[in-house]
Structure formats: structure tokens, C-alpha cells
Design a protein around this motif. Structure first.
Motif, PDB file in Angstrom:
ATOM      1  N   HIS A 133      48.902  50.878  49.071  1.00 27.58           N
ATOM      2  CA  HIS A 133      47.586  50.048  49.311  1.00 27.58           C
ATOM      3  C   HIS A 133      47.681  49.021  49.473  1.00 27.58           C
ATOM      4  O   HIS A 133      49.393  48.393  48.761  1.00 27.58           O
ATOM      5  CB  HIS A 133      46.590  50.227  48.531  1.00 27.58           C
TER       6      HIS A 133
ATOM      7  N   TYR B  68      47.095  45.663  48.306  1.00 30.11           N
ATOM      8  CA  TYR B  68      47.626  45.085  47.233  1.00 30.11           C
ATOM      9  C   TYR B  68      48.678  45.079  46.691  1.00 30.11           C
ATOM     10  O   TYR B  68      49.941  44.434  46.233  1.00 30.11           O
ATOM     11  CB  TYR B  68      46.857  45.487  45.986  1.00 30.11           C
TER      12      TYR B  68
ATOM     13  N   ALA C 202      51.690  43.569  48.811  1.00 35.47           N
ATOM     14  CA  ALA C 202      51.942  42.108  48.300  1.00 35.47           C
ATOM     15  C   ALA C 202      52.475  42.345  47.221  1.00 35.47           C
ATOM     16  O   ALA C 202      53.821  41.376  46.848  1.00 35.47           O
ATOM     17  CB  ALA C 202      50.749  41.258  48.099  1.00 35.47           C
TER      18      ALA C 202
ATOM     19  N   LEU D 242      49.160  45.179  59.023  1.00 32.64           N
ATOM     20  CA  LEU D 242      49.066  45.845  58.353  1.00 32.64           C
ATOM     21  C   LEU D 242      48.149  46.820  59.712  1.00 32.64           C
ATOM     22  O   LEU D 242      48.685  47.726  60.125  1.00 32.64           O
ATOM     23  CB  LEU D 242      48.536  45.989  57.190  1.00 32.64           C
TER      24      LEU D 242
ATOM     25  N   TRP E 284      41.387  56.136  53.207  1.00 32.28           N
ATOM     26  CA  TRP E 284      40.409  56.262  51.671  1.00 32.28           C
ATOM     27  C   TRP E 284      40.946  56.955  51.134  1.00 32.28           C
ATOM     28  O   TRP E 284      40.874  57.820  50.343  1.00 32.28           O
ATOM     29  CB  TRP E 284      39.514  55.537  52.160  1.00 32.28           C
TER      30      TRP E 284
ATOM     31  N   SER F 170      42.761  55.048  44.103  1.00 35.05           N
ATOM     32  CA  SER F 170      43.686  53.734  43.207  1.00 35.05           C
ATOM     33  C   SER F 170      43.637  53.905  42.134  1.00 35.05           C
ATOM     34  O   SER F 170      43.607  54.627  40.783  1.00 35.05           O
ATOM     35  CB  SER F 170      43.460  52.504  43.648  1.00 35.05           C
TER      36      SER F 170
ATOM     37  N   GLU G  90      38.401  53.009  45.028  1.00 33.84           N
ATOM     38  CA  GLU G  90      38.729  53.585  46.219  1.00 33.84           C
ATOM     39  C   GLU G  90      40.233  52.453  46.947  1.00 33.84           C
ATOM     40  O   GLU G  90      39.055  51.202  47.082  1.00 33.84           O
ATOM     41  CB  GLU G  90      37.615  53.916  47.295  1.00 33.84           C
ATOM     42  N   ALA G  91      40.919  52.824  47.445  1.00 30.15           N
ATOM     43  CA  ALA G  91      41.608  51.683  48.346  1.00 30.15           C
ATOM     44  C   ALA G  91      42.132  52.212  48.913  1.00 30.15           C
ATOM     45  O   ALA G  91      42.290  53.486  49.333  1.00 30.15           O
ATOM     46  CB  ALA G  91      42.694  50.882  46.987  1.00 30.15           C
ATOM     47  N   LYS G  92      42.389  51.419  50.715  1.00 35.20           N
ATOM     48  CA  LYS G  92      42.692  51.740  51.715  1.00 35.20           C
ATOM     49  C   LYS G  92      44.852  52.298  51.423  1.00 35.20           C
ATOM     50  O   LYS G  92      45.329  50.707  51.020  1.00 35.20           O
ATOM     51  CB  LYS G  92      42.418  50.628  52.636  1.00 35.20           C
TER      52      LYS G  92
ATOM     53  N   TYR H  43      48.012  52.477  52.863  1.00 37.75           N
ATOM     54  CA  TYR H  43      49.109  53.107  54.243  1.00 37.75           C
ATOM     55  C   TYR H  43      50.183  54.221  53.911  1.00 37.75           C
ATOM     56  O   TYR H  43      50.335  53.712  52.798  1.00 37.75           O
ATOM     57  CB  TYR H  43      49.636  51.198  54.690  1.00 37.75           C
TER      58      TYR H  43
END
Lengths: 111, 902
Positions: free
Chosen positions: A27, A29, A32, A54, A67, A70, A75-77, A79
Motif C-alpha cells: 500500500h 504508506y 513510502a 501511483l 482494497w 493491512s 483496510e488499505a489500498k 498496489y
């Protein structure tokens, strides 16, 4: 070196993202954090510019997103690379290598 | 497609929410991390936001990536669509022309409807204007048109406080001269309150005011229209103070009305306005009655007070009106009437009608025909859309290979539908733009038919534009449904394997339905055209006499300032010289022009064995000796007026002494007895003396309008009285043009300045009187033929496609022994079924719509069986004709070749 951290060169952010996602789906975060780890805090990524990148890659069809729960339970998106994205990574890597070689050649010529 | 849908608000919201959640997750995770290392909540959150940078800026940037992506796709689709359309110019041109035709015709008709029926007067707060109507018996004689009241009535009302303002107007044509030439010009005679109540401000100078309308004959001033100022006076400001001759009476221009102002009748085109008090100078006959309470001629309007409803105003007005009725009896000139007649007079009321759009007799004539035409153009547009839908389907079928190939290499279905939609959009927008470009030309043509003589605009304003846009969108949706429907059914594998055949087969049913729809619409339009053409023909033959080689022209000496006595001399001189003119078979004078929309009528008293009054108004006109003979109207009893009936020159005018009645009059009031020798009186009051002898009966013919049938009509002798103007009717032997030239020089010899009024053949006069019917007949025929052409193209396309598609099947059938005739029957049967279906759809619809057009027809029913039968047969024949080529192709399929394709 005037500073220990310099802003990421134009165009390389996409490549780094593709590279990070080539190992696993992550995701925003996480990406990053991974960026900071990989570049050993040398490269400074403005977190705000990560998300437009993104979404741009997603719209181009290189990334797909879903989604999912995590590691913290929220819930996180997440990729992940699409086959198209994986192909793109190879292309980018090659052209980067060619560019880097060329630049090195130019700098070493005078030595 | 999905991309387009993402622009929809709710879809967008969904994306926004996701983005919000995504970014919140990022910040929250960072905060959690810092909380773990012992930093407290508030500073942690601040720090996290700081590290992230501007959250709103990030969101904005993300949104931009969405938009770019969409635009990029859209742009690519557009370019692709344009290229594909360019590659098939035949298809593209057909589709574009179909749509342009539909949109153009609709926009043009709408532009007229907007101007004639919808738009309000260009004055201050038009919605507060009302028109006054006398309901009941007013015991007065009338001139002009519409809801008429007397001028004193209007002035009385101005003194009252029911309205913010009251004004009245009377339309009139006057001879105007600014130099040598005298030209007939449309104008309006108005009360001094006219412009101020309407709230109209001058372009130049000043407008007619209350002080210009005080004393009879004392205010020789005129206001001219903007257009008249520009064309006749060069548009210069020094026009104020210019002298003009109005009916040979000098008047001064005091100002110019604002641009676009046409008075209260939007279909009239008045060029000058004159004060009502100048009526004696403008029109001697009405001038004598300007201040008469029993002469109704003015259309009276009021402006409601702000915030006061029509009902409340009317309630107050009625009290005053009733009191006025009572008081009127004691005024001079109140007619002697029977008690019943007086009671009916007292029972009269006054009504208010909304007049935001002014008042126009022309409008009521045009309203229905325009709506009928709009109906026709809407049908035409629907048909054109179906046609394009059919074309798109055919094209889709031809392209199914391309589409399936693209799907196979990864294009999503939504992407392909999106592309097809863009193509359809491009077509419809293109057609719409073309249509809009054609609109001014189309409405020029319509105007030439519909309203000769007034300058309705043919320009496109924003309302026409919006309407065209709406129409285009409807067409777009109709056309666009086809490709979506179809691309939903492309069976990927089958299509690649079996060429285009299977994929196309599924669409054929839809295409047939589309053609059936087109044929149904066409049949409706053809039936309409048939009805209107026959109406025109029947009206034309309803004149009642042979109108060939009959010509007419007006002579109006008072309009040139002649006295009554001198006018009569001119009239007698014209009549005498006409009789001697070479090439003239016969000629006569009458007081009025036939079939010009106007008429005079009134109740009459009959004295035969007993005395009785007519139960309804009788039309009348005044004719000179030889009039009936010139027309060729047959006298069936008694005699025509003769030269010895003419009052000798230089003698005083007399009351009428003799009268000729028509057949309908004789039948209604005398049954089978002969009316000759009985006597007639004008009016129905107890004091009326029936002393006019009925000397003859003439066969019915139409003089008011051609729709009249069996109307009672009487003819008084022209030369007894009121001989100062009239219309001459001439039966000529040679060409009308030569006759007009001789007539012009004849009149010029009497007075070089005297105009020959509207010289016209009687045929032209008939044409003018049926212009609405002619327009409907011509335009509906145009619509019908266009529709026929479009649906024939559609039918031909489908049938050719079917034959191509079934070549193998037909080949096998022939190989197995089917005859050529059997093969042709295969195709013809399809066409017959389609024709049958179209007829089955169209006939009930025609029946349902019949009520809407019945009023426009004459002499036949809207569900006239022969018309419907002929239209249906015509459509069937043409359709079968269109199927001939495909059927022939089917019949000549070579089984060997057909099977080898496999």
C-alpha cells in the motif's frame, strides 16, 4: 556533496515504484517507507507526490489496485504490478542503465 | 464507456471517497508509528501532516491524472472515429444528410413556432397585458378584426382606475408618399396612451403621447418603425420633423419606434403609427364614426396593476361596465331595438384575455398548421434517426471482424462501446451542426410559403439553438442505442472463426424492426400529404364559378385626398373606360375584393307573406351591373343588375332599392317559393322598413373564403351609394399582364398619381386565400417523399445484407432443387411481412392522430379510406421496387460459387 539528501530526479519516481512493487503488492504508506529504506535515506521523496504518481501509473494500466486488510487490521489500498507494468519496468531499467552508462562514460572521459 | 461514466457525479464520489480513505490511511499509520515512540497524539498528527506535504494539493494532482487520462482516451477515440468515418464516405454522408435534414427541418419549424406562438411582445412586463372582449350583443356595427370595441369606450376606460393603463389600436393600410410615389404601407392607428402603456421608448425623437390624441384632426403626427426609418429615411436622426403624405394628408414624423417593435400583432409589420384622432384624415368612412359608441373597430388592451390578478380587475370592471350599459340607452344614436334585443344587450359582459403575446388574427390561422408541421418534422427526425441507427448497425455488422479482433488483443468491451458511442456522437453532432447551418435557408423557404408579406426572422437565436441541441441529443440517443445493443452481442470466438456471418445474423432482426418503424412513419407522412393535397384541390374547385382569365384591381380616390363627389367621378370614369378597353370581355365594379379574408354581414328583416327576421347574420357586398356575368355566376331566377339600375351621375345617393340573393338564402328563408318580388330590410329592429325589392337569385359562389359552404349572401347595387372606392373585376381575352399594362395607363390618364391597387389575377387571389392549405400540401408532400426516400434506402440496405448473408443458404436451396421463383419469393415474403407490420403499426396511429388534423382538412375525413389505401399501396409498391435488386441477386446466386466460399 552539498547535502546528504537530494530531491528525486524527474521521472525516476515511477521507476522506483515499479521496482518496489515488482517484489510484492504494497500500500501507499508501505511504498513510502520502502522508498526510504532502499535509498538509505539518500533520496528525499515528497510523500505528497507519491500518490499522484501511483494514480497515474494505475490509469496507464501498469498498476492495479485493490482494497485489502493491512498488517494493522485496517483496510488499505494495495498496489500491484500488471503484466504491462512488469514489461514497462524492464524497459525502464534498460533505458536507465543505458543512460547511466552513457553519463558515466562522459564523466570518466576526462580522467 | 467506463471512463465516461466516471464523470457521473455518483461515480466520481466513489473515487473521491477512495482517495480520501487512502490518504487518511497513510497519515494514520505515520501517527501510529510516532505514538509508538512516545510522542503524544496532537504533535504526532501535526508532524505527520508536515511530512506528507499539502494533502489537498496531492488530492488535486491525483484528480488531474484522472482527468488527463479521460481526455486522452476521449481524444484518441475522437481521432479514431473521425478516421473511420472518413474511410466510409458514403455511409458518413448518408447519415449526416439524414440527420441534418431532421434537425434542420425541426429547428426551422421551431424558429417559426417560437416567433409566432411562444415569444412575448418586446415590451415592458408583457405578462401584465390583457385584451378586452365584449361578450354578448353590442348592438353595433363592426370594422376590422379580433375583439373590437368603440374608441369612446377605450377613452372612458382610460379615465377609470381598473388598469395601470389602457390603450387601443386599429390596423390599417394607408398610402404614404415621401416624394412623388404613393405606396400602400401597413400602419396602426393608436390611442395616445399606446406607447406609454406598453412601456416602449423611442429610438429617435419622441413617440405618440396623450397630448397627440385630443381633438379630431388636430394632431398630424406619425411615428415610424425602425426598419422603415432605415430603409425609407436612410436611418438619419434628422428624420424628426420630416413631412410625409398619409393618404395625401400632410403629417410630420415625430420619432422612430425601437428596433424589433412591431406593435401588438407580432405577425403584422406596421411601418407607421398615427393618433386615433387623425382617423377622419386617414379614412373618411371610419373617420366619420371615430367617436361613435356604436361602431366597434378598436382592439382594446389594458395593463394590469402590479400585484392585482386578472379576476380581481375583471370583478371591478364588470360593475362599471354594467352601469355603462344602462347609461348607454339614453345617449344619442342608440338604435331602436325590440325589448328582447335590449335584454340581450343588457346581459352582455366584458372579458379579459391574457395578451402577453399581443393579439393576432394571423396567429390563430397559423397555430394549428404550424403544430401539424412540427408533428411532421418530428416524425421525419425520428425516421432519420432510425435510418442512421440502421446504417450504424449495418456498419457494425460489417466491422464485427475488426471489433472482435480488437477484443481478442485485449480491448475491453466497454472501451469498444465507448468508441462506437464517440463515433455516433461525432455523427449526430456533425448532423446537428449541418442542420443548424441549413436552418436559416430552410426557414426562408418555409416563410416564403407560410407568411408572405411580413418579415418574420429566419435567424438562429439561442432558443432555436437550444432546441436544435435537444433535438440532436434525442437523435443521438436513438442512433446510439443501436451500436451499444449490438456490441453487447459480439460473440468473440464464433465471430473470429466464422467470419462476419454469425455475428451479423443476430442484428438482422433489429435492423428489420428499424426499417418497419421507418416505413410506418413514412406511411403516416404519406397519408398526411395525401389528405392535404386533396384538401387544396377541393378548395380550389370550391370557388363556384370559372375563375380563368378574370383579373382584379382596386381604385381608392379618397386615399389620394379626393372628395366624395370627385371620387365617384373617378370611379365612373374608370368603369366607362374599362368597358371600351380592347381585349375586355366584360367588367364590373364591386365594393370589395373577394377572398381577402374580410367580409360584411348583419341581420336582416324579410317581408314576404309575413314579416320575419333572419335567424343568423347574412353576408353582403355591393356590386355593379355585369358583376355576376363577369364572374360567370349563373342567375337562376329573376334578373341581374342592369345598366339602367345605375343612379345617374351628379344625383344624390339613395338608399338601396333592389337586391339579389343567393341560392342558399332563397332556400333557407323561402323554401321552394321564389323570393323574387319579396322585400328586404337591413337590420332586425322593429323600426326596420323592409323596402328593398329582391329582383333575382344567383347560384352560390364563395366570396369570403373557400371553406364556406351554403352561406346566405345578398348583393346590393354598387352605384346607389358609397361609391367613392372599390375593386374592379375584368374578364380579359388576352394575357393578364397586357391587360394590367393597359389598365395602368388607363388609370394614369385619369390621374397620374392614382395607384392601381394590388392588380392580381383571380387565380392569384385564390392562391393567396389558401396559402395555409398550399403550404401544408407542399410541405407535407416534401416530408412524405423525403421519408419515402430514407426508408427505401433503409429497406434496400437490409435486404441486400440479408441476401449477402444468406448466399450460402440460398446456394444450398438451389442446389437441392429450389426454383428461382421460390428464391425470389424468399426475399419478397420478407418485404411483404415488413410492409404488413408497418401498415399495422401506422393505421391505428393515423386513426388516433386524425382528430389533430381534421380542422385543417376540407371536404374529406382525416381517415379517408381511398387516401389511406392509395398511400399504403404506394408505399408497398415503392418498397417492393426497392427489394427488386436484392431479390434478383438472390435469384441469380450460383450454387457452386456460393458453396465454395465455405
Amino acid at each position: 556533496m552539498p547535502s546528504s539528501r537530494f530531491p528525486i530526479p524527474q521521472g525516476t519516481l515511477d521507476m522506483l515504484i515499479l521496482r518496489i512493487l515488482s517484489l510484492d503488492s504494497v500500500h501507499g504508506y508501505g511504498i513510502a517507507q520502502r522508498l526510504q529504506q532502499i535509498s538509505r535515506d539518500v533520496v528525499q521523496v515528497n510523500q505528497g507526490s507519491l500518490y499522484p504518481a501511483l494514480h497515474r501509473l494505475e490509469e496507464k494500466g501498469w498498476l492495479k489496485a485493490e482494497w485489502r486488510q493491512s498488517e494493522t487490521g485496517r483496510e488499505a489500498k494495495f498496489y500491484a504490478l500488471t503484466p504491462k507494468g512488469r514489461k514497462q519496468l524492464t524497459v525502464e531499467k534498460e533505458s536507465w542503465n543505458r543512460l547511466a552508462d552513457a553519463v558515466r562514460l562522459i564523466f570518466n572521459e576526462g580522467d | 464507456m467506463a471512463k465516461i461514466l466516471n464523470l457521473l457525479p455518483w461515480r466520481r464520489n466513489r473515487k473521491e471517497q477512495d482517495l480520501d480513505r487512502e490518504l487518511r490511511y497513510h497519515v494514520d499509520r505515520r501517527v501510529d508509528e510516532m505514538l509508538g515512540s512516545g510522542i503524544s497524539e496532537a504533535p504526532a498528527r501535526r508532524q505527520a501532516r508536515l511530512e506528507f506535504g499539502g494533502i489537498d494539493e496531492a488530492k488535486e494532482e491525483v484528480r488531474e491524472t484522472w482527468l488527463w487520462r479521460w481526455l486522452d482516451n476521449g481524444g484518441r477515440d475522437l481521432r479514431y472515429a473521425a478516421r473511420m468515418l472518413w474511410r466510409t464516405p458514403g455511409f458518413t454522408a448518408t447519415a449526416l444528410i439524414s440527420l441534418a435534414l431532421g434537425v434542420g427541418a425541426n429547428a426551422a419549424i421551431f424558429s417559426l413556432i417560437d416567433q409566432v406562438l411562444i415569444r412575448a411582445l418586446p415590451v415592458e412586463e408583457p405578462e401584465r397585458l390583457v385584451n378586452l372582449r365584449w361578450e354578448g350583443s353590442s348592438l353595433s356595427s363592426g370594422y376590422g378584426q379580433g375583439n373590437r370595441l368603440s374608441y369612446p369606450f377605450c377613452r372612458d376606460l382610460q379615465e377609470q382606475q381598473f388598469f395601470e393603463g389602457t390603450f387601443c389600436r386599429y390596423p390599417i393600410t394607408v398610402n404614404v408618399s415621401t416624394g412623388a410615389q404613393h405606396d400602400p404601407v401597413a400602419g396602426e392607428v393608436v390611442s395616445g396612451s399606446y406607447f406609454s402603456t406598453l412601456g416602449v421608448h423611442p429610438q429617435v425623437g419622441r413617440l405618440i403621447e396623450q397630448s397627440d390624441d385630443l381633438q379630431p384632426g388636430a394632431h398630424p403626427v406619425v411615428v415610424i418603425s425602425y426598419n422603415y426609418w432605415r430603409t425609407e429615411f436612410g436611418g438619419t436622426r434628422d428624420v424628426v420633423g420630416r413631412k410625409v403624405l398619409v393618404n395625401n394628408h400632410p403629417m410630420t414624423v415625430i420619432g422612430v419606434a425601437p428596433q424589433g417593435f412591431r406593435g401588438t400583432d407580432m405577425l403584422a409589420n406596421p411601418r407607421l403609427w398615427m393618433p386615433a384622432m387623425m382617423m377622419p384624415q386617414i379614412d373618411s368612412e371610419l373617420g366619420r364614426r371615430t367617436l361613435d359608441r356604436r361602431t366597434v373597430w378598436m382592439n382594446v388592451f389594458g395593463r394590469l396593476k402590479a400585484g392585482v390578478t386578472m379576476e380581481r380587475t375583471k370583478a371591478g370592471l364588470l360593475l362599471w361596465f354594467k352601469a355603462m350599459l344602462e347609461a348607454d340607452k339614453h345617449r344619442d344614436g342608440f338604435p331602436t331595438v325590440t325589448p328582447e334585443q335590449y335584454q340581450r344587450y343588457l346581459a352582455s359582459t366584458i372579458d379579459l384575455l391574457p395578451a402577453a403575446r399581443g393579439m393576432s388574427m394571423r396567429r390563430s390561422t397559423l397555430e394549428r398548421p404550424l403544430l401539424v408541421l412540427l408533428g411532421g418534422t418530428v416524425l421525419l427526425l425520428l425516421l432519420a434517426s432510425l435510418n442512421v441507427a440502421g446504417l450504424l448497425l449495418a456498419r457494425g455488422a460489417a466491422r464485427s471482424r475488426e471489433l472482435t479482433t480488437r477484443m481478442a488483443i485485449g480491448a475491453t468491451r466497454s472501451r469498444i462501446v465507448g468508441q462506437l458511442l464517440v463515433e455516433t456522437m461525432l455523427l449526430t453532432v456533425g448532423g446537428g451542426v449541418l442542420g443548424l447551418m441549413a436552418t436559416p435557408a430552410v426557414s426562408q423557404v418555409l416563410l416564403a410559403f407560410l407568411s408572405p408579406g411580413n418579415d418574420l426572422g429566419s435567424r438562429i437565436d439561442y432558443r432555436v439553438f437550444l432546441f436544435a441541441l435537444a433535438v440532436t441529443m434525442v437523435a443521438g440517443v436513438l442512433c446510439g442505442l443501436a451500436p451499444i445493443f449490438q456490441s453487447g452481442r459480439i460473440p468473440l470466438m464464433a465471430s473470429l472463426k466464422d467470419r462476419a456471418r454469425v455475428a451479423a445474423g443476430s442484428g438482422i432482426w433489429v435492423r428489420k424492426m428499424l426499417v418497419v418503424g421507418q416505413m410506418a412513419f413514412t406511411l403516416l407522412l404519406l397519408i398526411g400529404a395525401g389528405l392535404f393535397v386533396q384538401t387544396l384541390g377541393r378548395l380550389h374547385s370550391n370557388v363556384g364559378f370559372a375563375s380563368g382569365s378574370l383579373i382584379m384591381f382596386g381604385v381608392d380616390p379618397p386615399a389620394m385626398g379626393y372628395s366624395e363627389a370627385d371620387s365617384e367621378k373617378v370611379m365612373r370614369e374608370v368603369e366607362r373606360r374599362l368597358r371600351d378597353m380592347p381585349g375586355v370581355e366584360s367588367s364590373a365594379v364591386a365594393n370589395t375584393r373577394m377572398l381577402n379574408g374580410g367580409w360584411s354581414d348583419g341581420g336582416m328583416t324579410i317581408q314576404s307573406n309575413e314579416r320575419f327576421v333572419t335567424d343568423r347574420a347574412v353576408l353582403w357586398m355591393r356590386v355593379g351591373p355585369g358583376f355576376l356575368k363577369t364572374l360567370g355566376a349563373q342567375v337562376i331566377a329573376g334578373r341581374d343588375f342592369e345598366q339602367h339600375d345605375v343612379r345617374p351621375p351628379e344625383t344624390k345617393s339613395t338608399p338601396w332599392r333592389s337586391v339579389i340573393v343567393n341560392e342558399s338564402f332563397a332556400r333557407r328563408y323561402f323554401k321552394d317559393r321564389s323570393p323574387v318580388g319579396s322585400r328586404l330590410g337591413i337590420g332586425t329592429g322593429p323600426n326596420v322598413k323592409p323596402d328593398i325589392e329582391i329582383i333575382g337569385v344567383v347560384k352560390d359562389f364563395n366570396r369570403r373564403n373557400l371553406r364556406d359552404e351554403e352561406i346566405e349572401h345578398v348583393f346590393f347595387p354598387y352605384w346607389d351609394r358609397d361609391t367613392d372606392n372599390g375593386t374592379f373585376y375584368v374578364k380579359v381575352r388576352g394575357s393578364p399582364d397586357d391587360a394590367f399594362a393597359s389598365i395602368r395607363s388607363l388609370v394614369r390618364q385619369i390621374d397620374p398619381a392614382l395607384p392601381v391597387g394590388e392588380p392580381r389575377t383571380f387565380e392569384e387571389q385564390i392562391d393567396r386565400s389558401v396559402w395555409v392549405e398550399r403550404a401544408l400540401a407542399t410541405l407535407s408532400s416534401g416530408f412524405g417523399l423525403t421519408a419515402l426516400l430514407l426508408s427505401v434506402v433503409g429497406l434496400f440496405g437490409v435486404m441486400s445484407f440479408i441476401v449477402t448473408n444468406r448466399t450460402q443458404e440460398i446456394g444450398i436451396r438451389i442446389a437441392l432443387g429450389a426454383t428461382r421463383a421460390g428464391t425470389v419469393w424468399l426475399i419478397v415474403r420478407d418485404v411483404l411481412i415488413m410492409i404488413g407490420a408497418a401498415t399495422a403499426i401506422a393505421l391505428p396511429v393515423a386513426w388516433a392522430l386524425s382528430g389533430l388534423i381534421q380542422a385543417q382538412l376540407f371536404g374529406l375525413s382525416a381517415v379517408d379510406t381511398p387516401t389511406i389505401a392509395i398511400a399504403s399501396c404506394f408505399l408497398a409498391l415503392v418498397s417492393l421496387g426497392a427489394a427488386t435488386l436484392p431479390a434478383w441477386r438472390a435469384a441469380s446466386v450460383n450454387p457452386i460459387d456460393a458453396l465454395r466460399v465455405e
